[in-house]
Motif scaffolding. Structure first.
Motif, PDB file in Angstrom:
ATOM      1  N   GLU A 285       0.842  -1.236  -0.103  1.00 36.64           N
ATOM      2  CA  GLU A 285       0.024  -0.010  -0.079  1.00 36.64           C
ATOM      3  C   GLU A 285       0.925   1.197   0.091  1.00 36.64           C
ATOM      4  O   GLU A 285       0.708   2.243  -0.898  1.00 36.64           O
ATOM      5  N   LYS A 286       1.918   1.381   0.747  1.00 41.11           N
ATOM      6  CA  LYS A 286       2.924   2.463   0.999  1.00 41.11           C
ATOM      7  C   LYS A 286       3.608   2.644  -0.609  1.00 41.11           C
ATOM      8  O   LYS A 286       3.827   3.542  -1.123  1.00 41.11           O
ATOM      9  N   GLU A 289       1.329   4.331  -2.933  1.00 35.50           N
ATOM     10  CA  GLU A 289       0.968   5.653  -2.557  1.00 35.50           C
ATOM     11  C   GLU A 289       2.062   6.462  -3.223  1.00 35.50           C
ATOM     12  O   GLU A 289       2.035   7.631  -3.630  1.00 35.50           O
ATOM     13  N   HIS A 292       2.000   7.158  -6.927  1.00 34.19           N
ATOM     14  CA  HIS A 292       1.083   8.107  -7.156  1.00 34.19           C
ATOM     15  C   HIS A 292       1.556   9.394  -6.719  1.00 34.19           C
ATOM     16  O   HIS A 292       1.322  10.540  -7.615  1.00 34.19           O
ATOM     17  N   ARG A 293       2.253   9.760  -5.435  1.00 29.27           N
ATOM     18  CA  ARG A 293       2.542  11.067  -5.096  1.00 29.27           C
ATOM     19  C   ARG A 293       3.648  11.590  -6.448  1.00 29.27           C
ATOM     20  O   ARG A 293       3.896  12.575  -6.468  1.00 29.27           O
TER      21      ARG A 293
END
Length: 339
Positions: A285-286, A289, A292-293
């Motif tokens: 999940e990290k 993320e 996407h960042r």
């Protein structure tokens, strides 16, 4: 995890593109499938059993369809395109068997890989058997140029595997280095499958070069989308778990981009999870993320669109036809697919 890769086009259009291509080459592909069944025969029962496990596992057979469609677009009227399309599928299947052993993969297209059912040794040896069958088929066509093209592709694919192995878990991999790997591992067979359609049609020269360019750039686009989908696709559609590349420590383009664009703390995360193999429960999940960042997934798709545009432009020298239209639309499918 839901769909997070923004594929802006209509998926139905892409799926229809494959259906159109399949309809155009249906008769020939039925002959190819029959040829494959015949040539998988062996007095050693494990060989056809293991090979059938993968060949019949639901793949779209894009590569042999490229050979058929390219040859028909070039006006070919003989029968050797059937043997060459079967050759391409045998070579592809052999590389998948070997890949799954090298990558220690447990699932392919939602089914257990051959290595998990029969073991690594059997998978490698049956892959070698299929390579032998592929080269025997090529010799039967008596096209030395087609033989040369596919033999070169087989060597390039192996080189790509070694390059990937050498760069495994190396977060310092550059985008250029990664593109060299997928150009060899994936795009080389797409290019060969397309180019031999022109060669057996006596269309060597600019038309063969154009089809080589089409296949190569289509293959790069195809793999880049695969890279993005592994972090943003639907598991049910992919036929595997999302995040398999992450769990296996693979360095793909989304990782390369996120690592390069990240700060020191973020880079340390990638080094821990991929380079050192220390992965914890919430790390996937990290990872998503962080991608996407830094727009890593979106930019991977943009790269795919770039190569897809080159592939479509390569077809422009051919006169308009149903087969050219289908090959053009296939590029859109490869970029906009969700599996």
């Amino acid at each position: 995890m839901g769909v997070v890769v923004p594929l802006e086009e209509d998926h139905g259009r892409g799926q229809n593109a494959v259906a159109v291509l399949q309809a155009l080459v249906r008769t020939e592909m039925e002959a190819v499938n029959e040829f494959i069944r015949e040539r998988m025969a062996s007095d050693v029962p494990m060989i056809p059993e293991l090979a059938s496990h993968l060949i019949n596992s639901g793949g779209k057979r894009l590569r042999p369809m490229l050979t058929i469609a390219a040859s028909k677009m070039c006006g070919y009227t003989g029968k050797d395109h059937i043997k060459l399309a079967a050759t391409v599928e045998f070579l592809h299947t052999a590389t998948l068997l070997h890949d799954d052993v090298v990558d220690e993969s447990d699932l392919r297209r939602g089914k257990k890989t051959a290595r998990t059912v029969w073991g690594n040794q059997a998978s490698v040896l049956v892959g070698d058997f299929l390579l032998g069958r592929a080269f025997k088929l090529m010799v039967e066509t008596k096209s030395l140029r087609a033989l040369e093209i596919i033999a070169d592709a087989a060597s390039i694919i192996a080189e790509g595997e070694v390059m990937q192995l050498a760069a495994a878990k190396d977060t310092g991999t550059t985008e250029d280095a990664y593109l060299r790997v997928i150009s060899a591992k994936t795009a080389a067979l797409f290019a060969a499958a397309s180019e031999i359609g022109a060669v057996i049609s006596q269309r060597e020269g600019s038309e063969a070069a154009a089809l080589h360019s089409y296949g190569r750039n289509l293959g790069i686009a195809f793999q880049l989308v695969d890279d993005a989908l592994d972090y943003g696709g639907r598991a049910a559609a992919l036929g595997k778990n999302t995040g398999d590349d992450f769990r296996e420590g693979k360095i793909t383009l989304p990782v390369v981009l996120a690592f390069r664009r990240g700060n020191a703390e973020e880079r340390a995360f990638w080094q821990r999870t991929l380079q050192q193999g220390d992965r914890q429960e919430d790390d996937l999940e990290k990872a998503v993320e962080l991608m996407h960042r830094h727009s890593a997934l979106e930019d991977t798709i943009l790269r795919a669109r770039h190569y897809g545009a080159i592939a479509m432009d390569a077809l422009a020298i051919f006169p308009e036809s149903d087969h050219r239209d289908a090959l053009t639309e296939l590029v859109e499918f490869c970029i906009n697919r969700n599996h």
